[in-house]
Design an enzyme around this catalytic site. Structure first.
Site, mmCIF file in Angstrom:
data_model
loop_
_atom_site.group_PDB
_atom_site.id
_atom_site.type_symbol
_atom_site.label_atom_id
_atom_site.label_comp_id
_atom_site.label_asym_id
_atom_site.label_seq_id
_atom_site.Cartn_x
_atom_site.Cartn_y
_atom_site.Cartn_z
ATOM 1 N N GLY A 15 0.770 -1.241 0.000
ATOM 2 C CA GLY A 15 0.000 0.000 0.000
ATOM 3 C C GLY A 15 0.800 1.289 0.000
ATOM 4 C CG ASP A 55 -1.435 1.533 3.177
ATOM 5 O OD1 ASP A 55 -1.219 1.204 4.365
ATOM 6 O OD2 ASP A 55 -2.024 0.786 2.372
ATOM 7 C CG ASP A 73 -8.184 0.138 10.152
ATOM 8 O OD1 ASP A 73 -8.911 0.768 10.941
ATOM 9 O OD2 ASP A 73 -8.621 -0.793 9.451
ATOM 10 C CE LYS A 87 -9.671 3.043 7.338
ATOM 11 N NZ LYS A 87 -10.315 1.762 7.087
ATOM 12 C CG PHE A 109 -12.227 -0.265 2.915
ATOM 13 C CD1 PHE A 109 -11.368 -0.920 3.782
ATOM 14 C CD2 PHE A 109 -12.055 -0.425 1.549
ATOM 15 C CE1 PHE A 109 -10.351 -1.731 3.293
ATOM 16 C CE2 PHE A 109 -11.048 -1.242 1.049
ATOM 17 C CZ PHE A 109 -10.193 -1.888 1.923
ATOM 18 C CB VAL A 110 -10.119 5.236 1.648
ATOM 19 C CG1 VAL A 110 -11.125 6.115 2.358
ATOM 20 C CG2 VAL A 110 -8.900 4.985 2.544
ATOM 21 C CG ASP A 155 -5.454 -3.533 -1.459
ATOM 22 O OD1 ASP A 155 -4.963 -3.022 -0.436
ATOM 23 O OD2 ASP A 155 -5.894 -4.708 -1.494
ATOM 24 N NE ARG A 185 -2.078 -2.985 -4.095
ATOM 25 C CZ ARG A 185 -2.191 -3.156 -2.781
ATOM 26 N NH1 ARG A 185 -2.174 -2.111 -1.974
ATOM 27 N NH2 ARG A 185 -2.319 -4.362 -2.259
HETATM 28 P P1 IMP Z 1 -3.812 -1.955 10.660
HETATM 29 O O1 IMP Z 1 -2.776 -3.028 10.863
HETATM 30 O O2 IMP Z 1 -5.188 -2.382 11.085
HETATM 31 O O3 IMP Z 1 -3.417 -0.613 11.224
HETATM 32 O O4 IMP Z 1 -4.023 -1.792 9.121
HETATM 33 C C1 IMP Z 1 -3.046 -1.358 8.287
HETATM 34 C C2 IMP Z 1 -3.160 -2.024 6.941
HETATM 35 O O5 IMP Z 1 -4.488 -2.449 6.632
HETATM 36 C C3 IMP Z 1 -2.794 -1.015 5.896
HETATM 37 O O6 IMP Z 1 -1.419 -1.093 5.590
HETATM 38 C C4 IMP Z 1 -3.661 -1.399 4.733
HETATM 39 O O7 IMP Z 1 -2.997 -2.323 3.926
HETATM 40 C C5 IMP Z 1 -4.865 -2.051 5.319
HETATM 41 N N1 IMP Z 1 -6.022 -1.104 5.404
HETATM 42 C C6 IMP Z 1 -6.568 -0.608 6.534
HETATM 43 N N2 IMP Z 1 -7.588 0.221 6.248
HETATM 44 C C7 IMP Z 1 -7.682 0.252 4.901
HETATM 45 C C8 IMP Z 1 -8.540 0.963 3.992
HETATM 46 O O8 IMP Z 1 -9.438 1.750 4.335
HETATM 47 N N3 IMP Z 1 -8.326 0.724 2.662
HETATM 48 C C9 IMP Z 1 -7.356 -0.105 2.205
HETATM 49 N N4 IMP Z 1 -6.520 -0.771 3.024
HETATM 50 C C10 IMP Z 1 -6.693 -0.606 4.360
HETATM 51 MG MG MG Z 2 -0.855 -2.442 3.609
#
Ligand code: IMP
Ligand code: MG
Length: 188
Positions: A49, A108, A111, A139, A160-161, A167, A173
């Site tokens: 990402g 990227d 979350d 977020k 979700f974006v 992606d 992407r």
């Molecule tokens: P985390 O580990 O939950 O913080 O998520 C991080 C990873 O989840 C990012 O590097 C993205 O690959 C994916 N991700 C989280 N939210 C989104 C979204 O809204 N769109 C696309 N990918 C997301």
């Molecule tokens: Mg990622």
């Protein structure tokens, strides 16, 4: 592809402007010595990402630097929400020791925070001189807002974006703007 877009959240001009500004801030924080060759700066982009973000960011950072990518899997296929203990695996070719190196992790989106905390943990073990992290998006949800991160380009609503590297099921992407998708896309 264009027909799948619901709305543009952040357009390409706003992204370009903010990325430029953030690069300046990162370089300034590395200090006046950052341009001096004995500073060992390594950027660690998290695949996939961050690829577009990192490619734009580094071209606004006129420093001697190395890049070592890291791969972390957290959202399998069509998932649009973190899956519990979401971080499945991390593949990295980082050297065993990062002593004397200033590390900047780049992802990227922040979350649940699991990806970044796994990456930080793996790098911290290798004793870097300094460790910072940078995300394009964060977020507006408690886990993300409380996660340790040094640089955030944009805070966005908890939606979700896709686009600019992000992606859905590995598609979208290449959209130049950061967008949300129409509901039908997820139910196809
Ligand atoms: P985390 O580990 O939950 O913080 O998520 C991080 C990873 O989840 C990012 O590097 C993205 O690959 C994916 N991700 C989280 N939210 C989104 C979204 O809204 N769109 C696309 N990918 C997301
Ligand atoms: Mg990622």
């Amino acid at each position: 592809m264009q027909a799948d877009i619901e709305r543009v959240l952040i357009d390409r001009e706003a992204i370009a402007q903010r990325v430029h500004e953030l690069a300046g801030q990162i370089v300034a924080d590395l200090g006046p010595d950052a341009a001096v060759e004995d500073q060992e700066i390594t950027l660690v982009p998290i695949l996939t990402g961050s690829i577009i973000f990192v490619s734009d960011l580094i071209r606004k950072m006129p420093l001697r630097m190395q890049i070592r990518v890291m791969s972390v899997t957290s959202y399998p296929g069509r998932a649009t929400a973190s899956r519990g203990a979401s971080v499945e695996a991390a593949l990295t070719k980082l050297p065993d020791s990062l002593e004397d190196r200033h590390i900047l992790i780049i992802d990227d989106i922040l979350d649940s925070g699991n990806t970044l905390s796994l990456a930080r943990e793996m790098i911290q073990k290798r004793s870097p001189e300094s460790l910072r992290s940078c995300v394009l998006l964060r977020k507006e949800r408690p886990e993300a807002m409380e996660a340790a991160v040094d640089y955030v380009a944009f805070d966005i609503p908890d939606e979700f974006v896709v686009g600019y590297g992000l992606d859905y099921d590995d598609y979208y992407r290449n959209l130049p703007d950061i967008c949300t998708l129409r509901q039908e896309v997820y139910t196809r």
